[in-house]
Design an enzyme around this catalytic site. Structure first.
Site, PDB file in Angstrom:
ATOM      1  N   THR A  37     -24.781   0.859 -10.961  1.00 14.71           N
ATOM      2  CA  THR A  37     -24.971   2.199 -11.503  1.00 14.71           C
ATOM      3  C   THR A  37     -23.976   2.490 -12.622  1.00 14.71           C
ATOM      4  O   THR A  37     -22.866   1.982 -12.623  1.00 14.71           O
ATOM      5  CB  THR A  37     -24.814   3.248 -10.377  1.00 14.71           C
ATOM      6  N   THR A  55     -29.280   3.559 -13.039  1.00 16.01           N
ATOM      7  CA  THR A  55     -28.977   2.425 -12.166  1.00 16.01           C
ATOM      8  C   THR A  55     -30.060   1.358 -12.248  1.00 16.01           C
ATOM      9  O   THR A  55     -31.236   1.677 -12.468  1.00 16.01           O
ATOM     10  CB  THR A  55     -28.809   2.885 -10.702  1.00 16.01           C
ATOM     11  N   SER A 107     -28.175   8.302  -4.378  1.00 12.86           N
ATOM     12  CA  SER A 107     -26.904   9.028  -4.283  1.00 12.86           C
ATOM     13  C   SER A 107     -26.483   9.611  -5.623  1.00 12.86           C
ATOM     14  O   SER A 107     -25.445  10.280  -5.713  1.00 12.86           O
ATOM     15  CB  SER A 107     -25.801   8.080  -3.783  1.00 12.86           C
ATOM     16  N   GLY A 127     -21.069   4.393  -8.273  1.00 12.07           N
ATOM     17  CA  GLY A 127     -20.386   3.940  -7.060  1.00 12.07           C
ATOM     18  C   GLY A 127     -21.220   3.990  -5.798  1.00 12.07           C
ATOM     19  O   GLY A 127     -20.684   4.149  -4.701  1.00 12.07           O
TER      20      GLY A 127
END
Length: 238
Positions: A37, A55, A107, A127
């Site tokens: 990402t 990503t 995320s 991350g």
């Protein structure tokens, strides 16, 4: 995630002096752990703002490169949950099972901060599953704790994904020699509340831009940009 009512219900499960088993917080499903990402934060001279997280989902995505465009194809299908596949000690989430027309769980948390309909900041991170807490910690460091933008990004971070029931805290030295370690007094406080701690050599990489008012200059403003040094980043202005 944006519901104040839901936030109030979550708040009731949190006590300042102790922690509980994951089931206390309502966690039932395993989380997706992705890689590959990148994030960028941009504000132009007219205060148009971009917070963009992209990503390919894993290292080099699907490991296939388009011969016509030179673009590496992503492996985003891997972000769906698969029945029977347990990766974190808890079962996969049915809401994230593969269905036509659906997008997989992510995320990614690109964030634009407004106050009274005026732009205040742009923040985001890369991350994997650590993006959400990393972005939240930088945001809270500045807007709740009053830290300057650079200190907000430099502050050591810690992460808890509910499963496994462990607090991962930064304790590592980057390739350019910067050392990040959660202070001993904070670790001791977390342990006193019942947390199990585990050092982590890595974490989220945050990009943060803040618009600050200059009181001594007739109310004018300046942009303060921070690119996370954990990955050797630096901001650029034009």
């Amino acid at each position: 995630m944006l519901s104040p009512k839901f936030a109030e219900e979550l708040k009731k499960t949190i006590l300042d002096n102790m922690t509980f088993d994951p089931s206390h917080y309502g966690g039932r499903w395993g989380q997706i752990n992705d890689h590959g990402t990148s994030h960028l934060s941009i504000i132009d001279h007219e205060q148009n703002a971009i917070s963009m997280t992209t990503t390919v989902n894993s290292y080099f995505g699907a490991q296939m490169l388009s011969s016509s465009t030179g673009i590496i194809l992503n492996n985003e299908m891997d972000d769906f949950s698969i029945p029977g596949k347990v990766s974190t000690g808890s079962p996969p989430a049915p809401a994230n099972f593969i269905r036509p027309g659906k997008r997989p769980l992510s995320s990614m948390t690109p964030t634009i901060v407004l106050k009274d309909e005026k732009l205040k900041a742009v923040v985001g991170a890369s991350g994997g599953a650590m993006i959400i807490p990393g972005t939240a910690e930088v945001f809270l460091n500045h807007f709740a704790r009053g830290m300057d933008p650079l200190s907000s990004v430099l502050a050591p971070r810690f992460y808890h994904q509910l499963y496994p029931n462990v607090v991962s805290y930064e304790n590592w030295t980057t390739v350019i020699g910067d050392h990040f370690e959660l202070p001993a007094q904070i670790r001791k406080s977390l342990q006193k509340k019942g947390h199990v701690l585990e050092p982590l050599a890595g974490g989220s990489i945050c990009q943060f831009i803040v618009i600050e008012a200059l009181k001594k200059n007739g109310g004018s403003q300046e942009f303060v940009a921070v690119s996370d040094p954990r990955k050797g980043g630096f901001p650029a202005g034009f």
